[in-house]
Design an enzyme around this catalytic site. Structure first.
Site, PDB file in Angstrom:
ATOM      1  N   SER A  53     -52.054   4.572 -54.653  1.00 41.30           N
ATOM      2  CA  SER A  53     -52.417   4.004 -53.364  1.00 41.30           C
ATOM      3  C   SER A  53     -51.156   3.501 -52.663  1.00 41.30           C
ATOM      4  CB  SER A  53     -53.466   2.908 -53.554  1.00 41.30           C
ATOM      5  OG  SER A  53     -54.086   2.587 -52.339  1.00 41.30           O
ATOM      6  N   HIS A  71     -60.545   7.787 -54.838  1.00 40.82           N
ATOM      7  CA  HIS A  71     -59.323   6.995 -54.772  1.00 40.82           C
ATOM      8  C   HIS A  71     -58.928   6.582 -56.184  1.00 40.82           C
ATOM      9  CE1 HIS A  71     -56.323   4.997 -52.405  1.00 40.82           C
ATOM     10  NE2 HIS A  71     -56.567   3.820 -52.957  1.00 40.82           N
ATOM     11  N   ASP A  80     -61.444  11.261 -51.679  1.00 37.09           N
ATOM     12  CA  ASP A  80     -60.931   9.919 -51.432  1.00 37.09           C
ATOM     13  C   ASP A  80     -61.294   9.469 -50.019  1.00 37.09           C
ATOM     14  OD1 ASP A  80     -59.440   7.601 -51.119  1.00 37.09           O
ATOM     15  OD2 ASP A  80     -57.697   8.397 -52.182  1.00 37.09           O
TER      16      ASP A  80
END
Length: 652
Positions: free
Chosen positions: A482, A601, A569
């Site tokens: 991320s 994600h 995601d």
């Protein structure tokens, strides 16, 4: 000792198999039912984590309560009346979580929110009302969550409030909406009181943007006489306050100049705060209630390492206690407070018993402008003979960057640290500016500093490690998920000679398109992103986002890059990885790209996590020279697709 001798000593240490570290735990997520009659936990069934339960008096009499076959159940909890287990589940990582119920008596399973493209939120639960909860549903408008009363016995939904303006709500024990929250023009939060179902036009509380991540309500006592706050207004770190709801008077209960007050332990029946935690380098619990203090003192004498309360019965006589011995797998114990007895319930990963797990060293690193960065270092086995946190000779280093960025790294067992250390690398995790938990000044020092001082902190951490003889300057990798993936791309584009290689996991490459594609239910909070990252609605803000986007510097990459992405995601779209891969290919720059069509994600399915880490291990071994467990059938067992760069990693 020479680097060669140190490497030889590491080579003699057994490899910890990837599937042991990243496969399913034997058990995890233990809970006690509110009435104290049942134990529940997560365990694998047909390779997928599901919920099991047994009588508290007979934990061996287990029965499986759920039947998930594709993805592990990410979260479950007990109904307030102990008659059902509730859990949430999405589809292939899309984060559209629905709420499910499994009846304890009949094992009948029901979807309580049977809607498409809907993400459920728990708005409120009660100690005294046991058959209902309040939920938020965005099935009418994906941007806004309407509030519904959900009857857990019948499944009936009754509309409480149609929401077209509010980011969230606060309730009391009567399941009455008391506050509505929304973002103001500055990026802070306005809190409006609700009286008899009517939301006040003017806010009673205004939280400035600088305090928005460190100030919020922490709930009412059961009788409604006290409202707790975690509040940084007028100070730097978030303090614990109690407000007398009759008079509005507030009393300071706790504060710490080093870090925000974190978690609280509340009385199950009254909701009164009995203990609170502070986490600077390590977590410290402080007990207000004398009985809780005595229990913590007793547990501290019985257990090595860190511990905490995982679950409690309503009568507070039965606890589940987690214990992290730090160099052994995490354990869960059944604690009978009346008898002061402690018995082992489960070990999360028994296969790690006796494995060469390494201690984590909390360290403070001073950035170039004097800001102190709380950080964590793990060294390879047999590399630090005197245990002082400095290896006998410099080692290859992986800078492991956390996501968020409004999150933090913490002390304790960390499977990624253990895996990489076992392969011969030092592992350094840095709470760079913008991280949470250390006060609003620390967070706000990262405002509009993506790729700037936030990255400088990471560079300073590498230079710290090199200057102290911890890291080999020519063998430092950067890796993260991320925001950590974004930091990896920044590292390879803004300081292209610093790192030997990088691993980007679901990281954004283009901040402009990232903000254009956020999930719709994040839209009520978008001003926070604009204030902390850059406002694309202004020429200056848009230029800032472009200046901080690695996509525009892809031609500067000179070090090997590995990218992992989930196709579903909702936060960082697949297009973020596609863009940087395409840009590198246009410039003739090698890149390896691993795509999982059934992930979001991050990689929730163990098969996919193990497969990607097998690729990472080969990639790091190729570029840093560490150890590598042979790649067997991991890729074939996963859904991994490799659209680009298979040829750049040995074993693929």
């Amino acid at each position: 000792m020479t680097a060669t001798n140190a490497a030889e000593r590491v080579a003699a240490i057994p490899l910890i198999p990837r599937d042991v570290l990243f496969g399913n735990p034997e058990r995890a997520g233990g809970q006690i039912s509110p009435d104290g009659q049942w134990l529940s936990w997560m365990a694998p069934w047909e390779g997928v984590m599901n919920v099991f339960m047994a009588p508290f008096t007979d934990p061996a009499s287990a029965r499986r309560m759920t039947s998930a076959k594709d993805r592990p159940i990410p979260q479950y909890f007990w109904s307030p009346d102990s008659t059902a287990i509730l859990y949430v589940q999405d589809k292939a990582g899309d984060e559209n979580y629905l709420l499910y119920k499994v009846d304890v008596a009949t094992a009948e399973e029901t979807c309580l929110t049977p809607f498409e493209n809907t993400r459920v939120q728990i708005v409120g639960a009660s100690e005294t009302i046991r058959d209902r909860i309040l939920v938020g549903l965005n099935n009418r408008d994906p941007q806004w969550h309407d509030v519904w009363s959900l009857n857990l016995t019948t499944g009936a939904l009754e509309l409480v409030l149609e929401n077209n303006a509010w980011a969230g709500f606060e309730t009391d024990d009567t399941l009455t909406l008391r506050w509505a929250m929304r973002q103001n023009e500055s990026g802070g939060t306005d809190l409006h009181e609700i009286t008899d179902g009517v939301i006040a036009e003017a806010p009673r509380e205004v939280i400035p943007m600088d305090d928005a991540l460190t100030t919020h309500m922490a709930g009412y006592t059961t009788d409604g006489s006290v409202l707790y706050w975690l509040d940084s207004r007028g100070r730097d770190t978030a303090a614990l306050l109690e407000e007398d709801t009759a008079t509005g008077a507030r009393t300071l209960l706790a504060e710490d100049p080093r870090a925000d007050i974190g978690g609280t332990l509340r009385h199950a029946k009254t909701g009164v705060v009995q203990a609170f935690s502070v986490t600077y380098l390590r977590t410290e619990w402080h007990c207000i209630d004398e009985g809780i203090g005595s229990a913590f003192d007793w547990l501290r004498a019985q257990l090595d390492g860190d511990f905490g309360v995982l679950s409690r019965s309503d009568d507070d006589l039965k606890w589940l206690v987690w214990n992290d011995p730090l160099t052994a797998p995490v354990r869960c114990y059944l604690y009978d407070r009346a008898k002061d007895s402690l018995r082992l319930f489960y070990v999360t990963k028994p296969a790690l018993e006796g494995a060469p797990l390494q201690p984590m060293h909390p360290v403070e690193i001073t950035a170039r402008d004097g800001l102190v960065l709380p950080s964590y270092l793990t060294l390879p086995p047999a590399s630090d003979a005197d245990g002082d946190g400095v290896p006998d000779a410099p080692v290859p280093l992986v800078l492991l960057v956390h996501g968020g960025p409004w999150a933090r790294d913490a002390y304790g067992f960390n499977r990624t640290h253990q895996w990489l250390a076992n392969r011969g690398y030092g592992v350094l995790s840095v709470n760079f500016r913008g991280s949470t938990g250390f006060g609003k000044g620390f967070i706000n020092a990262g405002n509009r500093q993506w790729s700037k001082t936030m990255h400088d902190d990471l560079v300073d951490a590498v230079e710290w490690a090199v200057s102290r003889g911890i890291a080999d300057a020519g063998k430092v990798a950067i890796m993260g998920g991320s925001y950590g993936g974004y930091a990896t791309l920044v590292g390879l584009t803004y300081t292209p000679e610093l790192f030997a290689c990088g691993v980007d996991i679901v990281g954004p490459s283009n901040l402009e398109t990232l903000l254009e594609t956020i999930p719709p239910y994040w839209a009520p909070l978008v001003k926070q992103f604009h204030e902390r990252m850059g406002d694309p609605t202004t020429p200056e803000g848009l230029q800032l986002l472009k200046d901080c986007s690695p996509i525009h510097r892809a031609d500067r990459i000179v070090r090997p890059l590995l990218i992992g992405q989930g196709a579903n995601d909702p936060r960082v779209k697949q297009s973020e990885s596609d863009q940087i891969v395409a840009a590198m290919q246009r410039h003739g720059i090698p890149v390896t790209y691993v795509l999982f069509p059934d992930e979001g994600h991050g990689f929730a399915r163990p098969e996919n996590s193990i497969a990607f880490n097998a690729v990472v291990e080969g990639f790091l071994a190729t570029n840093l020279g560490g150890r590598c467990e042979p790649m067997a059938e991991e890729l074939a067992a996963s859904t991994a697709q490799i659209p680009a760069g298979r040829e750049f990693i040995a074993g693929l």
